[in-house]
Write a protein that holds these residues in place. Structure first.
Motif, PDB file in Angstrom:
ATOM      1  N   TRP A  45       5.479   9.160 -31.504  1.00 28.51           N
ATOM      2  CA  TRP A  45       4.739   9.411 -32.739  1.00 28.51           C
ATOM      3  C   TRP A  45       4.257   8.129 -33.411  1.00 28.51           C
ATOM      4  O   TRP A  45       3.178   8.091 -34.006  1.00 28.51           O
ATOM      5  CB  TRP A  45       5.597  10.218 -33.710  1.00 28.51           C
ATOM      6  N   ILE A  46       5.011   7.055 -33.317  1.00 29.74           N
ATOM      7  CA  ILE A  46       4.607   5.792 -33.936  1.00 29.74           C
ATOM      8  C   ILE A  46       3.254   5.308 -33.410  1.00 29.74           C
ATOM      9  O   ILE A  46       2.491   4.653 -34.110  1.00 29.74           O
ATOM     10  CB  ILE A  46       5.693   4.702 -33.724  1.00 29.74           C
ATOM     11  N   PHE A  47       2.932   5.669 -32.181  1.00 24.77           N
ATOM     12  CA  PHE A  47       1.636   5.315 -31.584  1.00 24.77           C
ATOM     13  C   PHE A  47       0.617   6.440 -31.771  1.00 24.77           C
ATOM     14  O   PHE A  47      -0.528   6.196 -32.146  1.00 24.77           O
ATOM     15  CB  PHE A  47       1.804   5.018 -30.095  1.00 24.77           C
ATOM     16  N   HIS A  48       1.079   7.656 -31.534  1.00 27.36           N
ATOM     17  CA  HIS A  48       0.158   8.793 -31.523  1.00 27.36           C
ATOM     18  C   HIS A  48      -0.384   9.131 -32.909  1.00 27.36           C
ATOM     19  O   HIS A  48      -1.511   9.610 -33.046  1.00 27.36           O
ATOM     20  CB  HIS A  48       0.858  10.010 -30.924  1.00 27.36           C
ATOM     21  N   LYS A  49       0.394   8.849 -33.954  1.00 25.58           N
ATOM     22  CA  LYS A  49      -0.036   9.216 -35.301  1.00 25.58           C
ATOM     23  C   LYS A  49      -1.287   8.466 -35.737  1.00 25.58           C
ATOM     24  O   LYS A  49      -1.978   8.891 -36.664  1.00 25.58           O
ATOM     25  CB  LYS A  49       1.088   8.967 -36.302  1.00 25.58           C
ATOM     26  N   LYS A  50      -1.593   7.343 -35.060  1.00 24.56           N
ATOM     27  CA  LYS A  50      -2.771   6.566 -35.428  1.00 24.56           C
ATOM     28  C   LYS A  50      -4.069   7.330 -35.184  1.00 24.56           C
ATOM     29  O   LYS A  50      -5.085   7.033 -35.813  1.00 24.56           O
ATOM     30  CB  LYS A  50      -2.795   5.250 -34.642  1.00 24.56           C
ATOM     31  N   TYR A  51      -4.048   8.295 -34.255  1.00 30.44           N
ATOM     32  CA  TYR A  51      -5.282   9.019 -33.960  1.00 30.44           C
ATOM     33  C   TYR A  51      -5.107  10.530 -33.861  1.00 30.44           C
ATOM     34  O   TYR A  51      -6.080  11.256 -33.643  1.00 30.44           O
ATOM     35  CB  TYR A  51      -5.908   8.496 -32.655  1.00 30.44           C
ATOM     36  N   CYS A  52      -3.891  11.022 -34.031  1.00 32.34           N
ATOM     37  CA  CYS A  52      -3.633  12.462 -33.898  1.00 32.34           C
ATOM     38  C   CYS A  52      -4.484  13.269 -34.874  1.00 32.34           C
ATOM     39  O   CYS A  52      -4.423  13.062 -36.091  1.00 32.34           O
ATOM     40  CB  CYS A  52      -2.151  12.745 -34.147  1.00 32.34           C
ATOM     41  N   GLY A  53      -5.302  14.173 -34.342  1.00 33.51           N
ATOM     42  CA  GLY A  53      -6.133  15.039 -35.167  1.00 33.51           C
ATOM     43  C   GLY A  53      -7.339  14.374 -35.789  1.00 33.51           C
ATOM     44  O   GLY A  53      -8.097  15.028 -36.507  1.00 33.51           O
ATOM     45  N   LYS A  54      -7.552  13.093 -35.519  1.00 33.04           N
ATOM     46  CA  LYS A  54      -8.692  12.384 -36.092  1.00 33.04           C
ATOM     47  C   LYS A  54      -9.899  12.432 -35.151  1.00 33.04           C
ATOM     48  O   LYS A  54      -9.763  12.772 -33.985  1.00 33.04           O
ATOM     49  CB  LYS A  54      -8.304  10.931 -36.391  1.00 33.04           C
ATOM     50  N   LYS A  55     -11.037  12.034 -35.674  1.00 32.09           N
ATOM     51  CA  LYS A  55     -12.278  12.131 -34.915  1.00 32.09           C
ATOM     52  C   LYS A  55     -12.687  10.789 -34.307  1.00 32.09           C
ATOM     53  O   LYS A  55     -12.326   9.727 -34.794  1.00 32.09           O
ATOM     54  CB  LYS A  55     -13.412  12.633 -35.817  1.00 32.09           C
ATOM     55  N   ALA A  56     -13.460  10.906 -33.252  1.00 29.85           N
ATOM     56  CA  ALA A  56     -14.129   9.745 -32.662  1.00 29.85           C
ATOM     57  C   ALA A  56     -15.609  10.087 -32.535  1.00 29.85           C
ATOM     58  O   ALA A  56     -15.971  11.254 -32.382  1.00 29.85           O
ATOM     59  CB  ALA A  56     -13.539   9.416 -31.296  1.00 29.85           C
TER      60      ALA A  56
END
Length: 290
Positions: A45-56
């Motif tokens: 989660w410490i890595f994944h939360k940076k982009y989880c559910g966000k857009k590109a």
């Protein structure tokens, strides 16, 4: 977490177990983020939360005037990136280049895309051409702090709810974004916005790349064609000028005899996280020194 039929390994770094579930926050992302257990998901989660559910945002880029082959890059960048980070992405995509020359962003179209009332203007301007830098200002250009590029988000422009989105839409479509680098060699890049998707990483990702990026300071598109032409001639048959161009390319590129202007980019290598991070830090240092 939801069940998944994806036959793949757990997304947690270092885990080789088969994934049995996927993250619900970005379950529609391709490829999905999957885990073998809730413990692995917590560790990641410490890595994944940076982009989880966000857009590109996805773009197709073409180096204007390039040929044999036309130099193109297709990539996605986080929607929360600034225009300065987009600048770094384009530098990385093209060589990588070294972020040592002036650059400019602009949108094609008759209207000033960054005028949102009569009193306040925010135009895409050369990154370093400001009165505070060199003691002069560009005629007809508004005085804009150079830090704007570090603050203006891509979502301010490309998100339908972005504060400047309406300024860049013409006939229902977003106007092409032009990125000019090195006002001497004048490398013009046309970026076409292709849409949005769920982010897969908190960094740029490349989906395709065609054509070797030119070596900086080679003298624009025509100069790059001259370099390529010199390499095409067998070594024993090269003129003194062609020998000079070949040796110059080997020296300046830092590749020596491995320099090959016809080598196609390796997308897998371009997407290495460590490679991107190393160049990003170098670009930030270059900007800080400017």
């Amino acid at each position: 977490m939801l069940p998944t039929t994806v036959e793949t390994k757990c997304s947690t770094l270092g885990c080789q177990n088969k994934a049995t579930s996927r993250c619900t926050g970005c379950r529609d992302a391709t490829p999905p983020t999957v885990y073998c257990s809730s413990d692995c998901q917590k560790r990641d989660w410490i890595f994944h939360k940076k982009y989880c559910g966000k857009k590109a945002y996805t773009f197709d880029m073409t180096l204007v005037g390039s040929r044999d082959p036309v130099i193109t890059r297709s990539f996605e960048v986080p929607s929360w990136y600034t225009f300065q980070e987009l600048h770094y992405t384009l530098q990385y995509a093209m060589g990588p280049w070294q972020c040592t020359h002036l650059h400019e962003f602009s949108f094609r179209g008759e209207r000033d895309p960054f005028t949102y009332n009569d009193d306040e203007k925010l135009k895409i301007l050369p990154r370093y051409l400001y009165e505070d830098d060199f003691g002069f200002s560009m005629p007809g250009q508004p005085a804009v702090p150079k830090e704007w590029e570090e603050k203006l988000l891509l979502s301010d422009v490309f998100d339908p709810r972005g504060r400047l989105h309406g300024k860049v839409v013409q006939d229902g479509e977003i106007s092409p974004l032009m990125y000019t680098y090195d006002f001497g060699d004048c490398w013009e890049h046309e970026l076409k916005y292709k849409g949005e998707k769920l982010a897969r990483e908190a960094r740029p990702l490349f989906t395709s790349a065609q054509g070797c990026g030119p070596i900086e300071d080679c003298g624009s598109i025509s100069g790059w064609e001259d370099v390529k032409a010199a390499f095409r001639v067998p070594a024993a048959q090269r003129t003194s000028e062609q020998r000079y161009k070949v040796q110059w390319a080997k020296d300046v590129s830092g590749l020596g005899d491995a320099c090959d202007p016809f080598k196609e980019p390796d997308v897998v290598q371009m997407n290495y996280e460590g490679r991107w991070e190393n160049h990003l830090q170098a670009y930030k240092l270059a900007s800080a020194r400017a």
